[in-house]
Design a protein around this motif. Structure first.
Motif, mmCIF file in Angstrom:
data_model
loop_
_atom_site.group_PDB
_atom_site.id
_atom_site.type_symbol
_atom_site.label_atom_id
_atom_site.label_comp_id
_atom_site.label_asym_id
_atom_site.label_seq_id
_atom_site.Cartn_x
_atom_site.Cartn_y
_atom_site.Cartn_z
ATOM 1 N N ASP A 65 -2.322 -5.001 28.426
ATOM 2 C CA ASP A 65 -3.120 -3.917 27.851
ATOM 3 C C ASP A 65 -2.660 -3.586 26.434
ATOM 4 O O ASP A 65 -3.181 -2.658 25.813
ATOM 5 N N LYS A 67 -2.359 -4.470 22.394
ATOM 6 C CA LYS A 67 -3.181 -5.192 21.417
ATOM 7 C C LYS A 67 -2.289 -6.126 20.597
ATOM 8 O O LYS A 67 -2.040 -5.918 19.410
ATOM 9 N N SER A 212 -8.757 -11.237 21.456
ATOM 10 C CA SER A 212 -8.651 -10.134 22.412
ATOM 11 C C SER A 212 -7.176 -9.898 22.696
ATOM 12 O O SER A 212 -6.306 -10.631 22.210
ATOM 13 N N ASP A 300 -13.528 -5.495 22.632
ATOM 14 C CA ASP A 300 -12.372 -4.591 22.670
ATOM 15 C C ASP A 300 -12.618 -3.343 21.831
ATOM 16 O O ASP A 300 -12.284 -2.228 22.251
ATOM 17 N N ASP A 304 -12.498 0.259 23.461
ATOM 18 C CA ASP A 304 -11.372 1.094 23.019
ATOM 19 C C ASP A 304 -11.848 2.450 22.513
ATOM 20 O O ASP A 304 -11.211 3.482 22.765
ATOM 21 N N ASN A 329 -12.506 -12.218 29.193
ATOM 22 C CA ASN A 329 -11.539 -11.318 28.558
ATOM 23 C C ASN A 329 -10.923 -10.401 29.615
ATOM 24 O O ASN A 329 -11.162 -9.195 29.631
ATOM 25 N N LEU A 332 -9.111 -6.927 28.855
ATOM 26 C CA LEU A 332 -9.859 -5.701 28.570
ATOM 27 C C LEU A 332 -10.143 -4.939 29.863
ATOM 28 O O LEU A 332 -10.014 -3.708 29.905
ATOM 29 N N THR A 335 -6.991 -3.336 30.880
ATOM 30 C CA THR A 335 -6.730 -2.149 30.064
ATOM 31 C C THR A 335 -7.488 -0.938 30.590
ATOM 32 O O THR A 335 -6.937 0.166 30.689
#
Length: 480
Positions: A65, A67, A212, A300, A304, A329, A332, A335
């Motif tokens: 999670d 970046k 990502s 993302d 986000d 992905n 994501l 996350t």
């Protein structure tokens, strides 16, 4: 005379063709190491062949999670290009991994040592950086191990990571890598193919479209001697999106890919199913609660933005995710889950279920649950939100047989926030007018280039002003 002329012309063409064919051979033909052996640069060693060490794991990205991403290179280039590249990496304090072939290191050990002395990592690109899948198992092992030994001989570095020369990996390559004591074969998830004469802007655009959380980015130091020219733009562009580079070793160490859904989960569900399903449009009307839900999938950046807004207001929502996007992905989805939100299925393919056969529906829903669960590292909620709200008793029964006994719908019409021309004001006004009663299930979307995120603060504050608590579907249904 003409015949003599034709004869000599033909001979000239044949000689030229043969010469050009020779020039187009691989830079390091299979007998090249014999020449280096005569120079005592590569030792001809036999290796034990063992197929009982399992298989190496292929890593093209990691589940996280954070970046973060890692930068890798194919090859070393020449002395001038490598120094320019290392200088650029130093400017941004980036530590990269250079995957190098044993033959190239034997020929130019000073370049490999320059990389190491500047604080970067070397990886094994096999002896010739060729296609291992075309070789016998014994030759696969030989080329991996010889390259490893050559690199260690000239740099005193015990290589930790292996990359298949041209990216080709089959099951036997995994076994051979394990035999050579490589736990991981490192591939990549982002490759802009910078060696194809692309401009810096084109390279940056491709990276931004595909990057990502947990990505492994690869560039070519061998085929693109101007690789250094793109570093500044790549770093600055990703920094604007809050991505940062970390060494490959650190990236792999934060991989959270430990959970795998029990492969027999569906059989267990089938045995328990009692042919009961519920199509749920709302929760209890007696409680001042509404459930906030989001459908679909996005980049993302878009997700986000929505997650940050939800965090600001300390709200947990339910996300019905399109599993095909999750598969591409997974970090994501992970996350979203790690931020405390509830995750469920919006199917795998996002196709109208009334256009599919029973078997196709089951295949889609089973795959969706598996993909999402493995991405979020725990079993996802067995709630289903059908694409475009298309549902009937027959589809609901099939979904129930797959474990989705709760079909989560909504009472009131959608705000149509998935339309790009819907303004934030229109979206917020619609929700607050039509979806703000006790027990309502609010439908919104996560898609790029729409205005849902801009409307979200107004929606949240408006619902709070009406005295409504915003919860997940599970909390609304007292199902947690």
């Amino acid at each position: 005379m003409k015949n003599y002329f034709k004869f000599f012309t033909l001979i000239f063409i044949l000689i030229s063709a043969n010469f050009l064919a020779g020039c187009n051979k691989d830079k390091y033909p299979l007998d090249y190491s014999e020449k280096l052996q005569k120079k005592n640069k590569v030792e001809d060693i036999s290796y034990d062949i063992d197929k009982n060490k399992g298989k190496s794991k292929v890593i093209s990205s990691v589940l996280t999670d954070e970046k973060v991403l890692s930068l890798t290179f194919q090859g070393m280039g020449n002395e001038e290009s490598l120094n320019k590249l290392l200088d650029e990496l130093d400017k941004y304090n980036i530590k990269a991994t250079f995957f190098v072939s044993g033959i190239k290191v034997a020929e130019e050990p000073e370049l490999a040592n320059l990389i190491v002395n500047r604080g970067h990592e070397l990886g094994n690109l096999t002896l010739y950086a060729g296609d291992l899948t075309e070789l016998s198992y014994e030759e696969k092992v030989r080329q991996i191990k010889r390259s490893h030994d050559v690199i260690k001989k000239y740099t005193n570095v015990d290589i930790k990571y292996l990359r298949a020369g041209n990216g080709a990996i089959d099951e036997e390559v995994k076994v051979a890598a394990a035999n050579c004591d490589y736990e991981n074969i490192v591939s990549y998830s982002v490759n802009p193919q910078d060696w194809q004469g692309k401009s810096v802007d084109e390279i940056v655009d491709i990276i931004n479209e595909n990057v990502s959380r947990g990505s492994i980015l690869t560039l070519s130091a061998d085929k693109n001697l101007d690789a250094y020219k793109s570093i500044k733009s790549i770093v600055e562009s990703l920094n604007e999106r809050n991505f940062k580079f970390v060494p490959l070793d650190k990236l792999i160490s934060i991989n959270n890919d430990d959970f795998k859904l029990d492969e027999n989960w569906y059989e267990q569900i089938e045995k328990k199913y009692e042919e009961g399903f519920k199509i749920i449009n709302n929760g209890l009307r007696s409680e001042k609660k509404v459930a906030l839900t989001f459908d679909d999938w996005a980049s993302d950046d878009t997700v986000d933005e929505i997650l940050d807004i939800l965090d600001k207001y300390n709200i947990k929502a339910t996300f019905f995710l399109r599993a095909k996007g999750v598969e591409q992905n997974p970090s994501l989805a992970y996350t979203i889950s790690q931020r405390g939100h509830e995750i469920a299925s919006h199917t795998y393919e996002h196709i109208n279920l009334d256009t599919l056969t029973e078997e196709e529906i089951k295949e889609d829903l089973i795959k969706s649950h598996e993909v999402i669960s493995n991405a979020i590292q725990k079993e996802a909620k067995l709630y289903l939100r059908p694409p475009r709200g298309i549902i009937n008793e027959e589809i609901a029964k099939i979904a129930g047989e797959c474990g989705y006994e709760d079909i989560i719908m909504y009472d009131n019409p959608s705000a149509l926030d998935w339309k790009e021309d819907k303004s934030a004001k229109e979206i917020a006004n619609h929700v607050l007018k039509n979806n703000s009663s006790n027990g309502d299930i609010i439908l919104l979307h996560i898609l790029d280039n729409i205005n849902t995120a801009k409307a979200l603060p107004t929606i949240i504050e408006g619902l709070h002003n009406k005295g409504l608590e915003i919860v997940t579907v599970g909390d609304l249904l007292n199902d947690n």
